[in-house]
Design a protein around this motif. Structure first.
Motif, short mmCIF file in Angstrom:
data_model
loop_
_atom_site.label_atom_id
_atom_site.label_comp_id
_atom_site.label_asym_id
_atom_site.label_seq_id
_atom_site.Cartn_x
_atom_site.Cartn_y
_atom_site.Cartn_z
N ALA A 122 15.47 36.26 30.56
CA ALA A 122 16.54 36.22 29.56
C ALA A 122 17.84 35.76 30.19
CB ALA A 122 16.73 37.60 28.95
N PRO A 123 18.73 35.17 29.41
CA PRO A 123 20.05 34.80 29.95
C PRO A 123 20.82 36.05 30.38
CG PRO A 123 19.63 33.73 27.83
CD PRO A 123 18.57 34.77 28.01
N THR A 124 21.83 35.84 31.21
CA THR A 124 22.74 36.94 31.52
C THR A 124 23.54 37.27 30.27
OG1 THR A 124 24.49 35.43 32.23
CG2 THR A 124 22.92 36.17 33.91
N ARG A 125 24.08 38.45 30.23
CA ARG A 125 24.82 38.82 29.03
C ARG A 125 26.21 38.17 29.05
NH1 ARG A 125 27.17 44.93 28.92
NH2 ARG A 125 28.61 44.76 30.65
N PRO A 126 26.72 37.76 27.90
CA PRO A 126 28.08 37.22 27.84
C PRO A 126 29.09 38.29 28.25
CG PRO A 126 26.85 36.75 25.83
CD PRO A 126 26.05 37.76 26.60
N THR A 127 30.15 37.88 28.90
CA THR A 127 31.18 38.82 29.35
C THR A 127 32.53 38.41 28.80
OG1 THR A 127 31.53 37.54 31.37
CG2 THR A 127 29.93 39.34 31.47
N GLY A 128 33.50 39.30 29.00
CA GLY A 128 34.88 38.99 28.63
C GLY A 128 35.11 38.81 27.14
N LEU A 129 34.33 39.47 26.31
CA LEU A 129 34.51 39.32 24.86
C LEU A 129 35.87 39.85 24.43
CD1 LEU A 129 33.31 38.58 22.08
CD2 LEU A 129 32.44 40.93 21.95
N ARG A 130 36.58 39.04 23.69
CA ARG A 130 37.87 39.46 23.11
C ARG A 130 38.01 38.83 21.74
NH1 ARG A 130 41.99 35.48 24.34
NH2 ARG A 130 41.12 33.79 25.59
N GLY A 131 38.89 39.40 20.96
CA GLY A 131 39.04 38.90 19.60
C GLY A 131 40.45 39.05 19.09
N THR A 132 40.78 38.25 18.09
CA THR A 132 42.08 38.32 17.43
C THR A 132 41.87 38.31 15.93
OG1 THR A 132 42.29 35.90 17.53
CG2 THR A 132 43.32 37.17 19.30
N VAL A 133 42.71 39.06 15.24
CA VAL A 133 42.66 39.10 13.78
C VAL A 133 43.37 37.89 13.22
CG1 VAL A 133 43.42 40.38 11.74
CG2 VAL A 133 42.51 41.60 13.72
#
Length: 330
Positions: A134-145
């Protein structure tokens, strides 16, 4: 100014130029039946999830007719039926390195079948034999409204020894969206104002191996009935006029908003009214876009022009800046 490529399909249903709705295909064959007629589902997208699956998404029809279920077609073949509350599905059992076309139709509570949606095409990637990593997990997830109905998510790329094909976006434990493996951003629309959401992302490869979930990001949309925010508006919008063969034209140029995928269509507004919808075929522009249209033969006429983009769920984003042009002036 660079002209539109030949593959572009232009001037779909111009309110100012083509007033007859029927000529634009907006009225179904059952338009004269009792009660409102079903219209086609909008905002249909298809994203290859692996070598053997495609994630198809859509938004409900704009008509007020009640929907009992949706029917998903691969070419002319019905492949899935889903209840009215479902607006996405993974179509599985496909062939690797194969081009597929999908449409979606709504079935009314009275049994009537609405018109087909716009046709979307996608090509599955090559299969990878004996790939169980499996791929590595995505990191650094951030979000803006982005207003009351949308949020933007960004993350760092996952890695895979054969390559990441897609990223799946989850709201809680439910998958709600997919974007291509080269994307590190997604625009999630159709949310409720003043509501808390929890998002995460998983990476998937061609063999359908799925990574562990990224970390989560918690976001609360803006209060009130705010429209989608400024992040959904085209940027760098410019307008100019030119004269050719005794007539005047308005030329537009802009940068598409970052939605995590291609923007399939734009609405152009002239002097405060919708003038036309510009729709691309299979390869919408990503880095920049241009469009030109006839405006008349009179010089020294002043016009105001702006546009907005169609979002992944089929709704329309925020307007670009409005520009003023005068025919006969550079």
């Amino acid at each position: 100014m660079r002209r539109l490529p030949p593959r572009a399909l232009l001037a779909v249903c111009a309110a100012a130029l083509v007033p007859a709705l029927a000529s634009c295909g907006l009225l179904s064959d059952s338009a004269n039946a009792e009660g409102p007629a079903l219209s086609a589902p909008v905002g249909v997208t298809a994203q290859a999830g692996s070598a053997t699956s495609v994630h198809v998404m859509w938004n409900r029809p704009t008509s007020t007719a009640r929907v009992e279920r949706y029917e998903v077609y691969r070419g002319g073949k019905l492949v899935r039926k889903l209840p009215a509350e479902r607006h996405m599905v993974d179509v599985t059992g496909l062939r690797a390195k194969t081009r597929y076309a999908f449409t979606v139709r709504a079935r009314g509570t009275d049994g009537s079948l609405g018109p087909a949606s716009a046709r979307v095409t996608v090509t599955t990637p090559a299969s990878l034999a004996r790939d169980r990593t499996a791929p590595t997990r995505p990191t650094g997830l951030r979000g803006t409204v982005d207003g009351g109905r949308a949020v933007s998510l960004e993350w760092r790329r996952a890695t895979d020894h054969k390559g990441v094909v897609s990223y799946d976006i989850y709201q809680g434990s439910a998958k709600i969206h997919s974007v291509g493996g080269k994307e590190t951003r997604a625009l999630v629309t159709g949310l409720r104002p003043d509501t808390a959401y929890v998002f995460s992302v998983r990476a998937r490869d061609a063999a359908d191996n799925t990574s562990e979930a990224s970390g989560t990001v918690r976001l609360r949309t803006a209060r009130g009935k705010a429209e989608t925010g400024r992040g959904t508006a085209p940027s760098g919008f410019e307008a100019s006029t030119r004269r050719a063969k005794g007539a005047y034209y308005i030329d537009l140029a802009w940068t598409p908003p970052r939605t995590g995928g291609e923007v399939p269509a734009y609405q152009v507004f002239l002097d405060g009214r919708e003038a036309t919808t510009v729709a691309w075929g299979e390869s919408a522009p990503t880095g920049s876009a241009t469009y030109g249209f006839y405006i008349g033969k009179k010089a020294r006429e002043t016009h105001r022009v702006k546009l907005r983009a169609q979002l992944p769920d089929g709704t329309w984003g925020a307007f670009s800046a409005e520009r003023t042009v005068v025919t006969g002036e550079d």
